[in-house]
Design a protein around this motif. Structure first.
Motif, mmCIF file in Angstrom:
data_model
loop_
_atom_site.group_PDB
_atom_site.id
_atom_site.type_symbol
_atom_site.label_atom_id
_atom_site.label_comp_id
_atom_site.label_asym_id
_atom_site.label_seq_id
_atom_site.Cartn_x
_atom_site.Cartn_y
_atom_site.Cartn_z
ATOM 1 N N LEU A 370 0.906 -1.308 -0.068
ATOM 2 C CA LEU A 370 -0.128 -0.052 -0.057
ATOM 3 C C LEU A 370 0.917 1.366 -0.030
ATOM 4 N N SER A 371 1.936 1.300 0.869
ATOM 5 C CA SER A 371 2.865 2.182 0.761
ATOM 6 C C SER A 371 3.168 2.679 -0.711
ATOM 7 N N ARG A 374 0.450 3.955 -2.723
ATOM 8 C CA ARG A 374 0.238 5.460 -2.677
ATOM 9 C C ARG A 374 1.239 6.412 -3.037
ATOM 10 N N HIS A 375 2.734 6.103 -3.038
ATOM 11 C CA HIS A 375 3.839 7.001 -3.557
ATOM 12 C C HIS A 375 3.587 6.907 -5.081
ATOM 13 N N ALA A 377 0.885 6.718 -7.004
ATOM 14 C CA ALA A 377 -0.348 7.254 -7.256
ATOM 15 C C ALA A 377 -0.304 8.995 -7.199
ATOM 16 N N SER A 378 0.436 9.099 -6.012
ATOM 17 C CA SER A 378 1.046 10.626 -5.830
ATOM 18 C C SER A 378 1.843 11.251 -7.023
ATOM 19 N N LEU A 416 -8.841 -0.846 -5.021
ATOM 20 C CA LEU A 416 -8.257 0.330 -4.138
ATOM 21 C C LEU A 416 -8.465 1.373 -4.980
ATOM 22 N N MET A 418 -6.602 4.132 -5.002
ATOM 23 C CA MET A 418 -5.405 4.683 -5.790
ATOM 24 C C MET A 418 -5.163 4.010 -6.897
#
Length: 493
Positions: A370-371, A374-375, A377-378, A416, A418
């Motif tokens: 997930l980390s 998330r990165h 997607a950012s 998810l 993201m």
């Protein structure tokens, strides 16, 4: 409309063949900015920044049929002029060999030029032939359409009032379609809808319905009254549907029942061509045998997406699904084949969106995954995740892996927020998938060396970049599996 329902309807209309006969218009757009007033007259000056040209009218309808997953056959007419040659090239690009553009000497090709400043239309210039086509052109258009009827699932008459759809041509087309058992949908123009009688559905907008009946169409009750009044004059027409802008749509079906479709509130960007988009979705759903009330709901959803785009825009199935209301269903629509994902990422790039890509086995989804996600997607606007197939995981991780099947792993990732799309690949590395998708940015965990990543050289060669995401220490699927084997479930995060 819920996403699961939209996905079922879009699956039903895929591959349906629509024969479009009507006025093709050459649509030009001149974009720029207005920051001062002319010293010669009290008018704003448009400082041009770019131009675009595309098919409008029946041509835009054909483009929307193709973009929604159907097959478009197009028959129309143009003049023997420069605009006609340009229109012909665009028609061939849109429909290939399944198009016939009859040319008529001495007649102007229908065209529009829209001038747009700061994303708002300033004014529009029409180039209108103003006269009907010749009898010879009518005969040629009818013969070209009749030859294609046997392969059509629906016939669409797209009347933009440029003189192609004469009463004689309409009558011949409707009669031929009814004989062939092909339903007819009509986008009408002007007064005198008796010339369309015999169609399966006629779709005016509220202003057109009011002009045709002489009755107001400002609320549900008035829309129903006007539709019933019109139906008394059209004995052989099965159904009537009026589009009412932000108020939605109202359908009078063959049984005499009335259904109102409510539109969601929208931020309207440009209404150009939204009616074509709605008619394309409605007609393809009719071709698939979908009940008209459901076809209307799909048409409303498609029109809602179209008004959020600039110009005579087309919409794609994935855009409709994303715009539909989320429900309790699994987001299987986010799981794509390589070919479909390649087409989607190409469209995203054309729209100026930054496409990101990451990949992995994701056998047991954990906070470390997930980390990284998330990165990833950012640093992009849209994130595609490549997922190793089961055989690939076994080759990389051993015969006991994967713990979860590719279908289960893909569904977990697709759930998810993201993650925008998931693509399963059979190879041991995502190199081929990356070359097909051409992302702007490739993201992996910081335990990798950027330049050694499969696909990194390809991404960089296209001006993209490779990003290494920070890792959550001590978290990996392999470590979790080993802990489970040792019975140390209490150590799991």
């Amino acid at each position: 409309m819920q996403r699961e329902h939209a996905a079922r309807l879009l699956s039903a209309i895929a591959g349906r063949r629509a024969l479009v006969v009507g006025d093709v218009i050459l649509d030009r757009f001149v974009y720029g900015r207005t920051e001062r007033i002319s010293r010669e007259a009290p008018v704003p000056i448009l400082s041009e920044t770019r131009r675009s040209v595309m098919l409008g009218g029946a041509g835009n309808l054909a483009r929307n049929i193709a973009s929604l997953g159907g097959e478009a056959m197009l028959v129309s007419a143009a003049g023997e002029d420069a605009e006609g040659a340009e229109t012909g090239a665009l028609v061939r690009e849109a429909c290939g060999e399944d198009a016939d553009l009859v040319t008529e000497a001495g007649r102007a090709t229908p065209a529009k030029i829209r001038y747009v400043a700061q994303n708002q239309q300033m004014f529009c210039v029409d180039r209108d032939p103003r006269t009907p086509v010749s009898d010879a052109t009518v005969d040629a258009v009818f013969k070209a359409a009749e030859a294609r009827l046997a392969r059509a699932d629906v016939l669409i008459l797209s009347d933009y009032g440029r003189g192609l759809l004469t009463p004689d041509l309409i009558a011949r087309l409707v009669a031929a379609a009814r004989k062939a058992g092909v339903p007819v949908s009509v986008d009408p123009r002007g007064k005198g809808y008796e010339r369309y009688d015999g169609a399966a559905v006629i779709k005016p907008n509220a202003d057109e319905l009011a002009a045709e009946t002489g009755l107001p169409v400002s609320d549900d009750a008035e829309a129903e009254t006007a539709l019933r009044a019109l139906k008394t004059r059209l004995k052989q027409t099965d159904a009537l549907l009026v589009t009412r802008g932000g108020a939605g749509m109202t359908l009078l079906d063959a049984s005499g029942a009335v259904t109102h479709q409510r539109s969601r509130p929208r931020s309207v960007f440009d209404v150009s061509g939204a009616g074509d988009t709605a008619l394309a979705a409605l007609s393809l759903a009719m071709a698939a045998g979908v009940p008209l009330s459901e076809a209307m709901a799909l048409a409303d959803l498609a029109a809602g997406v179209a008004v959020g785009k600039a110009g005579t825009a087309v919409v794609a199935p994935d855009e409709l699904i994303e715009d539909a209301l989320g429900g309790a269903e699994a987001p299987v629509w986010r799981i794509l084949t390589r070919a479909d994902a390649a087409g989607l990422t190409a469209r995203w790039r054309a729209e100026g969106l930054r496409v990101g890509f990451t990949n992995g086995c994701f056998d047991i989804l954990h906070p470390g995954h997930l980390s990284v996600l998330r990165h990833a997607a950012s640093v992009c606007d849209r994130l595609v995740v490549g997922l190793n197939a089961d055989a690939s995981v076994s080759r990389l991780k051993g015969a006991e892996r994967p713990i979860n099947t590719a279908a289960s792993r893909a569904l977990m990732l697709a759930s998810l927020d993201m993650v925008d799309r998931v693509v399963v690949f059979e190879e041991d590395t995502p190199e081929a998938l990356i070359r097909a998708l051409n992302p702007h940015v490739l993201v992996k965990g910081a335990d990798y060396i950027a330049d050694e990543l499969p696909g990194a050289a390809h991404v960089k060669s296209r001006g993209g970049e490779v990003v290494l995401a920070p890792l959550e220490p001590g978290l990996s699927t392999t470590a979790l599996v080993e802990r489970l084997k040792r019975g140390r479930s209490g150590d799991l995060p």
